[in-house]
Design a protein around this motif. Structure first.
Motif, PDB file in Angstrom:
ATOM      1  N   ARG A 108      45.633 -50.141  17.839  1.00 41.59           N
ATOM      2  CA  ARG A 108      45.227 -49.539  19.115  1.00 41.59           C
ATOM      3  C   ARG A 108      46.303 -49.916  20.137  1.00 41.59           C
ATOM      4  N   SER A 109      45.915 -50.204  21.373  1.00 41.25           N
ATOM      5  CA  SER A 109      46.982 -50.477  22.345  1.00 41.25           C
ATOM      6  C   SER A 109      47.421 -51.936  22.352  1.00 41.25           C
ATOM      7  N   ARG A 135      48.239 -44.656  15.401  1.00 40.48           N
ATOM      8  CA  ARG A 135      47.780 -45.201  16.683  1.00 40.48           C
ATOM      9  C   ARG A 135      46.393 -44.615  16.925  1.00 40.48           C
ATOM     10  N   ALA A 136      45.378 -45.466  16.862  1.00 41.64           N
ATOM     11  CA  ALA A 136      44.006 -44.988  17.055  1.00 41.64           C
ATOM     12  C   ALA A 136      43.740 -44.774  18.541  1.00 41.64           C
ATOM     13  N   GLY A 137      44.345 -43.750  19.075  1.00 40.56           N
ATOM     14  CA  GLY A 137      44.238 -43.453  20.492  1.00 40.56           C
ATOM     15  C   GLY A 137      45.412 -42.586  20.892  1.00 40.56           C
ATOM     16  N   VAL A 138      45.667 -42.504  22.208  1.00 41.23           N
ATOM     17  CA  VAL A 138      46.700 -41.591  22.706  1.00 41.23           C
ATOM     18  C   VAL A 138      48.047 -42.278  22.906  1.00 41.23           C
ATOM     19  N   GLY A 139      48.045 -43.287  23.774  1.00 41.11           N
ATOM     20  CA  GLY A 139      49.305 -43.878  24.229  1.00 41.11           C
ATOM     21  C   GLY A 139      50.067 -44.542  23.101  1.00 41.11           C
ATOM     22  N   ASN A 190      39.401 -39.491  22.432  1.00 39.72           N
ATOM     23  CA  ASN A 190      38.937 -40.349  23.530  1.00 39.72           C
ATOM     24  C   ASN A 190      39.155 -39.728  24.911  1.00 39.72           C
ATOM     25  N   ARG A 240      48.297 -46.057  32.340  1.00 39.53           N
ATOM     26  CA  ARG A 240      49.000 -47.237  31.862  1.00 39.53           C
ATOM     27  C   ARG A 240      49.408 -48.082  33.068  1.00 39.53           C
ATOM     28  N   HIS A 292      40.699 -52.466  30.199  1.00 38.64           N
ATOM     29  CA  HIS A 292      41.161 -51.354  29.353  1.00 38.64           C
ATOM     30  C   HIS A 292      39.988 -50.778  28.530  1.00 38.64           C
TER      31      HIS A 292
HETATM   32  O1  3PG Z   1      45.933 -44.536  25.065  1.00 33.78           O
HETATM   33  C1  3PG Z   1      44.777 -44.675  24.699  1.00 33.78           C
HETATM   34  O2  3PG Z   1      44.267 -43.997  23.794  1.00 33.78           O
HETATM   35  C2  3PG Z   1      43.920 -45.642  25.409  1.00 33.78           C
HETATM   36  O3  3PG Z   1      44.646 -46.441  26.246  1.00 33.78           O
HETATM   37  C3  3PG Z   1      43.007 -46.400  24.526  1.00 33.78           C
HETATM   38  O4  3PG Z   1      43.569 -47.591  24.085  1.00 33.78           O
HETATM   39  P1  3PG Z   1      42.702 -48.513  23.114  1.00 33.78           P
HETATM   40  O5  3PG Z   1      42.634 -47.826  21.801  1.00 33.78           O
HETATM   41  O6  3PG Z   1      43.436 -49.797  23.041  1.00 33.78           O
HETATM   42  O7  3PG Z   1      41.351 -48.647  23.725  1.00 33.78           O
END
Ligand code: 3PG
Ligand code: NAD
Length: 627
Positions: free
Chosen positions: A132-133, A154-158, A181, A315, A363
């Motif tokens: 994740r992040s 990456r389980a998410g976006v960033g 998400n 971010r 977060h």
């Molecule tokens: O970019 C993202 O998907 C979010 O910031 C979520 O981050 P996380 O998976 O660490 O909650």
């Protein structure tokens, strides 16, 4: 038919030997490559002998498995199922549903809170890593993986916590889960906006401290206020939609957002300057990139309306946090609500976190049960798909090739790699390749041919045999550039059937010497051409000689004077040495003039046999090519 799957464009397929391991394989064969039937069974584990891609990554994987098998069998504890599965390391909490998807395919190691050193230690034993992040996937991680790590999910976006450049250099695919998400993050943005405006967090703390401070916590209304959305992507648009429902006037700044999408939501797209100078509330939804890093700083805070309120669920790094403290102290920024920080977790004595006018959450934007389950499934499917060799729709560092394009190009992908492999074997040792030109002849319009896959496979064919690197769609262009080789492409529209995407593919290598002079054109370029016939790659031209042989097994090219008995002569030399001839083709410039004989052989002839062929008086030159 050549034994290569279009899936190996990305990785050699790894599949589980467990009974339900074909869940994703089935998905891939029906939805990703609907009409291409690879000759390798989708259910088969990859094996050394079958693998079309001799590469360090494969070898590392196999060596590990083989080593384990050896030690397990000697100790009598062999567990074949475990050994043939890939291994996936999950380094941060992932929803159960995702873990189940992973476990049906791989050995899953959930190890949370690893130090960077511990991560580097584990990484050489895993095929994929899911983060994740909170996990920094640095260059050191890719180096420590020694080529085994093939996918980072990456389980998410960033993806600002993943060194994408290093991933690309190491041929490691990075995929993310960009949609599951979005709503959670938008809802959290709205929660922070509302609670900040009404001092919910501060008054809650005050009451819990035994106080009743009704006058101190008078808030501000949202209705009629201008909200500037900075970054009008998925989350930004959802925040806009919801804030409109609260009666706010929405403007947005996003240099890349399409105006019609904004218009459809009743949002005005404006310049950065206009957004920050006119807004009462500013909500941040852009990614952290070198361009957006600290874009909110002393100078930009200085331009804002006095009393502006800022929400950040994007971010932390897009804000210069020291400058924000100064802007809060001076009253330029009345309040801030922050879910993200430059360093996470921020230091306990952070002036920003401790500021009376700041509301903070750790977060939590993506942290709803629903979002986490969704993200977990999204990333698990993407990682399993990638390990199966599929091109992911959420690939971050590889081109996304639509399924129908991939399906149509599949046989040409095989052709492209073989032409690359063939062309490089025609280069005389010591001649450094500097420039490769690929010419595609097609009946289709120039714009109607996506050549990225074909180019990548030609690069792979050229460089993989002469380097220790594993080359795929992720790192093909990078590899060519790193080796100082310029790859140029030309598309020529020809009068043939537009039913097929490509008529012929030519690979030309300039400024080198050839082991087989007849492969050179008058302009000094080595040139070979091929086409797909009945789904099978064929070599159709060597230099200026036309030939027609399917490109499979190995090939002997002989240049000779066209005369009776040549085929029989060479055929009988090979026959006497028990080398099976699979096909022969002669291309000549005229009757009894120069000709090229292409002989396909199932076994590699030994040196003596090749010498005997070379000793045939009419043969001027010959070369053995291993495909
Ligand atoms: O970019 C993202 O998907 C979010 O910031 C979520 O981050 P996380 O998976 O660490 O909650
Ligand atoms: N707090 C959380 O838990 C959480 C959850 C989800 C997403 N996020 C973060 O929110 C951000 C947005 O996520 P998303 O899913 O909407 O991504 P997205 O890619 O859909 O949207 C980002 C938008 O920012 C725009 N953009 C890029 N550079 C810009 C610039 N210089 N100025 C203005 N706009 C710019 C892009 O064009 C794009 O439209 C990301 O940073 C993501 O990591 C945080």
């Amino acid at each position: 038919m050549a034994t290569i799957s279009a899936k190996s464009i990305l990785f050699p397929k790894i599949s589980s030997s467990s009974s339900n391991s074909n869940v994703s394989s089935n998905r891939s064969s029906s939805s990703f490559l609907p009409s291409f039937k690879p000759t390798i069974s989708l259910k088969a584990s990859y094996s050394k002998s079958r693998s079309p891609l001799p590469c360090s990554a494969i070898k590392n994987g196999l060596d590990t498995v083989e080593a384990k098998e050896k030690s397990a069998s000697s100790s009598g504890t062999k567990d074949a199922t475990k050994e043939t599965k890939p291994t996936i390391l999950v380094s941060e909490k992932l929803g159960e549903a995702g873990i189940k998807v992973l476990e049906s395919f791989a050995n899953v190691d959930c190890s949370y809170n690893l130090t960077p050193e511990e991560l580097c230690k584990k990484i050489s034993n895993v095929d994929a890593l899911i983060v994740r992040s909170g996990t920094k996937v640095s260059r050191q991680v890719f180096e420590a993986s020694k080529g085994r790590l093939k996918v980072v999910g990456r389980a998410g976006v960033g993806i600002d916590n993943v060194d994408l450049q290093a991933a690309t250099e190491f041929g490691c695919l990075v995929v993310n889960a960009p949609t599951a998400n979005t709503v959670a993050a938008a809802e959290h943005g709205i929660a922070l906006l509302s609670s900040m405006a009404r001092n919910v967090a501060q008054s809650d703390a005050s009451m819990k401290a035994g106080k009743w401070e009704r006058n101190k916590y008078v808030g501000v209304s949202l209705v009629g206020k201008t909200l500037a959305i900075m970054g009008f992507g998925k989350v930004g648009s959802e925040v806009a939609r919801r804030a409109k429902g609260l009666g706010m006037h929405i403007i947005a700044h996003d240099p890349y957002a399409p105006a019609d999408r904004a218009r459809a939501l009743g949002v005005e797209l404006v310049s950065f300057e206009k957004a920050i100078t006119t807004a009462d509330f500013i909500s941040l939804h852009m990614p952290l990139t070198p361009t957006t890093s600290k874009v909110f700083n002393d100078e930009t805070f200085g331009k804002m309306k006095k009393g502006v309120r800022i929400i950040n669920v994007a971010r932390g790094g897009v804000i210069d946090e020291d400058a924000l403290v100064r802007a809060l102290d001076s009253g330029v920024v009345a309040q801030a609500a922050l879910d993200v920080f430059t360093v996470e977790p921020p230091p306990q004595d952070s002036k920003l976190v401790q500021h009376a006018n700041v509301t903070v959450t750790p977060h939590l934007g993506a942290s709803t049960k629903e979002a986490q389950e969704g993200v977990a499934i999204e990333i698990a499917e993407a990682v399993v798909g990638a390990l199966n060799g599929e091109l992911s729709a959420t690939a971050v560092n590889a081109p996304m090739v639509p399924a129908e394009v991939l399906s149509e190009l599949a046989p040409y992908v095989v052709l492209a790699e073989k032409l690359g492999k063939l062309a490089v074997q025609l280069v005389a040792g010591g001649s450094g390749i500097k420039s490769v030109k690929v010419v595609y002849k097609s009946a289709r319009d120039r714009d109607d041919l996506d050549t990225r896959l074909l180019r990548a496979m030609i690069i792979k064919g050229i460089f993989e045999p002469i380097s220790s690197n594993f080359i795929n769609l992720v790192n093909a262009d990078y590899t060519a550039k790193e080796k100082g080789v310029r790859i140029s492409e030309e598309r020529i529209v020809v009068d043939s059937s537009p039913e097929f995407p490509v008529d012929t593919v030519q690979v030309r290598i300039a400024n080198v010497e050839s082991k087989f002079a007849s492969a050179m054109l008058d302009n000094g370029e080595i040139c070979i051409e091929g086409k797909v016939k009945g789904g099978v790659p064929h070599l159709t031209c060597v230099g200026s000689f036309s030939v027609d042989v399917s490109i499979e097994g190995s090939l002997i090219l002989c240049k000779q004077v066209d005369q009776p008995g040549m085929i029989g002569r060479v055929g009988s030399i090979l026959g006497q040495r028990n080398v099976n001839v699979s096909f022969m083709s002669v291309g000549r410039i005229g009757v009894r003039k120069q000709a090229i004989m292409a002989i396909g052989v199932d076994e590699e002839p030994d040196k003596d046999t090749l010498k005997q062929i070379g000793d045939v008086p009419a043969i001027e030159e010959f070369v053995f090519l291993d495909l």
